[in-house]
Enzyme design. Sequence first.
Site: not given
Lengths: 75, 219
Positions: B86, B194, B196
Site C-alpha cells: 500500500c 494488504h 498482512e
Amino acid sequence: MLDPAGEATRAAAARLGVEGVRKLRIGKAIELELEAPDRDTAQRQLELLSDRLLANPVIENWSLEIREPAGGERS
Amino acid sequence: MSVGVVVFPGSNCDRDVRWALEGCLGLPTTFLWHEQNDLAGVDAVVIPGGFSYGDYLRCGAIARFAPVLEAVQRFAAAGGPVLGICNGFQVLTELGLLPGALTRNAGLHFICEPTELEVRPGRCRWLQGYGDGVSIHLPIAHGEGRYQCDREALEQLEANGQVVLRYAANPNGSVGDVAGLCNEAGNVLGLMPHPERACEALTGGLDGLPLLASLKQNP
C-alpha cells in the site's frame, strides 16, 4: 493522464450553469523562497527540486517561474 | 530469517505486519525507525501501509528521502527481499525501485473492501507459494491506488512478467488492472492490497499467508 478531481470539478461547473468548460485540470502551485548567490545557481537548484522532490515527472508536468525580490538579486 | 518493518511517522500497518510475521508465522521481526542509517542486520524488509509523513506533497514523496531507505536501496540492489504494501508500494515507486506511480482512485473515493486478484508469480520470490494464475482474495484500503505508467512502460512490464498481481474487477482505474508489481530480479514486490490483513482465518482469511510465508520457505 486522467485527473479525476478535475473531471469532478468540471461536472460541478456544468451544474452551476456554466456549460462551456471544455477542460479543467487541477494541479498545485508551490511558492518557495530561495537564497542563492546568482540566478543561474537558483535556476539549477530549483530545477533539481522540481524534478526530484516537488513533482513526480511520471505523472506530473512542471514549469518554473523565478521572481527576484524587490531591490534586485541578493548577494 | 529476521524481518525489519520500516516505521515512518504516519505508518499505521506496521504492527499488523509484525503480528502477521511474528504472531502468525513465528518470524523474528523488528521495527526500523525511518531515521536510522542501517537495517540492523535483518534478512528481509517490509515497508508497511499508512500515511507516511501525512502523505504530504504526494504519497511516499517525503518518505523516499528517509535515511533508512538509502540502506533499503542498497539492500535491494544486492538482492535482498523487499516488500512494499500500500503506502509502501507508493514509496517504492517514488524511490524508483519500481516503475510508474500511484495516483488518486478514478472514482475519487477511498476504497476499503475485499478484492479478487489473479496471481502470476513469475520470478517474484514473494509469490512462489501460489500457483500460476490462481485467484486469491485480499483486502484493499486506499484512496490513491490507481497505478499509472505510459503504454510503452506497461508493455515492457507485461513482457518481462513483472505484473504479478492483477485485479479481477478493477476497483480504482489502474492501467492494465495492475494491483502489484515486481522488479526484474524478482526480489522487490510492491502491491496495493494488504496480505498482512489476510493471515488468520478469523480476521480476513488466509490468502495473504503464502506471500509472507515465502520468507520461511525461500530464505
